[in-house]
Design an enzyme around this catalytic site. Structure first.
Site, mmCIF file in Angstrom:
data_model
loop_
_atom_site.group_PDB
_atom_site.id
_atom_site.type_symbol
_atom_site.label_atom_id
_atom_site.label_comp_id
_atom_site.label_asym_id
_atom_site.label_seq_id
_atom_site.Cartn_x
_atom_site.Cartn_y
_atom_site.Cartn_z
ATOM 1 N N PHE A 152 60.063 45.661 20.513
ATOM 2 C CA PHE A 152 60.697 46.733 21.269
ATOM 3 C C PHE A 152 60.837 48.019 20.484
ATOM 4 C CE2 PHE A 152 64.369 45.098 18.947
ATOM 5 C CZ PHE A 152 65.079 46.252 18.646
ATOM 6 N N LYS A 176 50.713 42.155 25.118
ATOM 7 C CA LYS A 176 51.982 41.641 25.633
ATOM 8 C C LYS A 176 53.092 42.409 24.927
ATOM 9 C CE LYS A 176 55.264 39.368 25.148
ATOM 10 N NZ LYS A 176 56.721 39.789 25.260
ATOM 11 N N GLU A 179 59.510 42.986 26.601
ATOM 12 C CA GLU A 179 60.035 43.131 27.963
ATOM 13 C C GLU A 179 61.246 44.047 28.012
ATOM 14 O OE1 GLU A 179 61.544 39.101 26.368
ATOM 15 O OE2 GLU A 179 59.822 40.450 26.132
ATOM 16 N N ARG A 180 61.740 44.490 26.840
ATOM 17 C CA ARG A 180 62.906 45.380 26.832
ATOM 18 C C ARG A 180 62.535 46.824 27.150
ATOM 19 N NH1 ARG A 180 65.806 43.373 21.202
ATOM 20 N NH2 ARG A 180 65.909 41.150 21.687
ATOM 21 N N SER A 229 60.340 39.533 14.551
ATOM 22 C CA SER A 229 61.189 38.915 13.539
ATOM 23 C C SER A 229 60.395 37.878 12.754
ATOM 24 C CB SER A 229 62.400 38.249 14.198
ATOM 25 O OG SER A 229 61.995 37.108 14.943
ATOM 26 N N CYS A 284 61.351 48.194 11.021
ATOM 27 C CA CYS A 284 61.116 47.300 9.896
ATOM 28 C C CYS A 284 60.923 48.065 8.592
ATOM 29 C CB CYS A 284 59.923 46.392 10.159
ATOM 30 S SG CYS A 284 58.340 47.257 10.212
ATOM 31 N N GLU A 386 68.205 40.300 7.855
ATOM 32 C CA GLU A 386 67.925 41.612 8.434
ATOM 33 C C GLU A 386 68.931 41.913 9.543
ATOM 34 O OE1 GLU A 386 63.935 43.920 9.933
ATOM 35 O OE2 GLU A 386 64.257 41.898 10.692
#
Length: 502
Positions: A152, A176, A179-180, A229, A284, A386
């Site tokens: 996202f 893909k 979805e957020r 992640s 990140c 994190e």
């Protein structure tokens, strides 16, 4: 009367795809309200996308590289023309301020610019006279159908990092996205069609774990690029590799900024304020850990950080004066705030507490104020994990060697920075630190597009980095040809001899 929610559909062969059975909510992080719903696809939706890719990819691969490059040039022009529209759309779903949204798009666009040079990067190697009358040459060919699963936090940049190179070298790409915030990836696919890419060459399928697993298991998808992640990256790598795919899976990070006693502290504070709190820390390559070397450095740095952090403006994503906006969801806000409480419970000194931040007129928005911890230790869970939010932790080091060990021994190894005027210290640090990307007086050391991006340890799974020539290698396979042309004499007495050590 309630307003009907906008539906965000797949982009399969240039069309929305079949009607969805399941949907996910897409929020406006500024208000906390649901603004749209996104289709959550199934393995059947993926099959339709794969079929369209199979129809389109052979002819696309057979298109000469110059013509594929022209499509990338037109795509670049369209992105630039629609920059404002894309940035507003991106910030409306993610929450990052417009300036950060434009930066997100621009850094992706730089990889598209690199992909415009695809005729050059696809040149193979040639050896004349490898044996008697024998020449050897190599060629890079596309894998076929490849896929990307993106997070996202960079809904424009990371997809373009992946599909720009993959498509330019002749593959069909199935994306893909998260979805957020799914709208920008769909818009990118529309612009790619407008640029001249055939239907089926860039497609977008939405979904959750069901779609991820379908991609990882599908036998016709030859490679998967992932960013997310570390736990999910490890899962993607293992499952994809078990299915015989190439996989590059980029995970989380805990980037450190080492501040030497000779550093320009005013510049360091300015750099850290942007690197730690920009995009609400949801990247990140953020810099969430600062390591002053020596007690004197720590005291001076802290004294300068407090007012600088206090001056940060948190606002809605459309506020041109805001340094950062809301985080992406209510669940993520709660997670960040739980880490702040964990830090308190672990014994770190909470210098500035960002919990409970409310923006007037947007009280239900997903805002977290800037937070500063001091006297954090390596044993603390909040240091090991994190947080992915606007939280800066100070870990004090007694010496250069102590500071060097902190990022080197941390489970993550994405990026690191050192701030110093001492060239020897910087050179020594860059050579010895056990981290994949290093900044010297550069707080967020993301390499330019024609170099390559990738971390070490739990920050990356797989052997190939993203974009640059590493990206070209990931999305292509090498074919080597050894050839000999007879002289036409027909004597039949000259053998096809492969050179040996003898």
């Amino acid at each position: 009367m309630a307003t009907a929610l906008r539906d965000i559909s797949h982009k399969i062969a240039g069309a929305p795809g079949a009607p969805a059975i399941r949907f996910g909510d897409v929020f406006d992080p500024n208000s906390g309200r649901v603004q749209a719903r996104v289709a959550l696809g199934t393995a059947t939706d993926l099959e339709h996308a794969v079929a369209a890719a199979q129809n389109a990819q052979p002819a696309w691969a057979a298109t000469n590289p110059q013509r594929r490059a022209r499509v990338m040039f037109r795509f670049k022009e369209l992105i630039e023309r629609h920059m404002e529209e894309l940035a507003i759309l991106l910030s409306s779903e993610h929450g990052k301020v417009i300036a950060d949204a434009k930066g997100d798009i621009q850094r992706g666009l730089e990889v598209i610019e690199f992909a415009c040079g695809v005729p050059h990067v696809l040149k193979g190697e040639y050896t004349q006279g490898a044996g008697p009358g024998i020449d050897v040459y190599s060629m890079r060919q596309p894998l076929g159908i490849v896929a990307g699963i993106t997070p996202f936090n960079f809904p424009a940049m990371i997809p373009m990092w992946m599909f720009g190179i993959a498509i330019a070298v002749g593959n069909a790409f199935i994306l893909k996205p998260s979805e957020r915030d799914p709208s920008v990836p769909v818009r990118l696919a529309e612009l790619m069609l407008e640029a001249g890419a055939p239907e089926g060459i860039l497609q977008v399928v939405h979904g959750d774990k069901e779609m991820v697993d379908a991609i990882l298991d599908h036998p016709e998808i030859r490679a998967v690029s992932f960013v997310g992640s570390s736990d999910i990256a490890h899962y993607v790598y293992q499952r994809g590799a078990a299915a015989g795919k190439r996989v590059q899976a980029m995970g989380g990070a805990k980037n450190h900024g080492i501040v030497m006693p000779d550093a320009d502290l005013d510049q360091v504070v300015s750099d850290i304020a942007g690197a730690a709190f920009g995009s609400a820390g949801e990247r990140c390559m953020a810099l969430p850990v600062v390591v002053p070397v020596g007690e004197k450095t720590a005291i001076a740095l802290r004294e300068k950080l407090i007012p600088a952090i206090g001056a940060l403006r948190v606002g809605v994503s459309t506020d041109p004066d805001a340094h950062y906006g809301p985080v992406v969801t209510a669940a993520h806000k709660s997670k960040i705030e739980s880490y702040i409480q964990m830090g308190v419970d672990e014994g770190a000194e909470l210098v500035i507490d960002g919990r409970g931040f409310r923006l007037q007129g947007h009280e239900e928005g997903f805002f977290v104020g800037p937070t500063l911890f001091d006297r954090v230790t390596p044993a603390m869970r909040t240091y090991q994990e994190e947080i992915f939010g606007p939280v800066l932790q100070m870990v004090r080091a007694d010496s250069f060697e102590d500071a060097l060990r902190l990022p080197g021994e941390h489970p993550y190894g994405n990026g690191v920075a050192i701030f110093t005027r001492n060239g020897h210290a910087a050179r020594e640090f860059a050579a010895r630190v056990n981290v994949g990307m290093v900044g010297i007086n550069v707080p967020i050391p993301v390499p330019v597009a024609y170099h390559t991006f990738g971390g070490w340890k739990r920050s990356a799974f797989g052997d190939t980095n993203q974009h640059g020539m590493e990206g070209v290698k990931f999305f292509t396979k090498v074919k080597t040809v050894t050839q000999r042309w007879p002289d036409g004499g027909g004597t039949g007495d000259s053998a096809f001899i492969i050179p040996t050590m003898g």
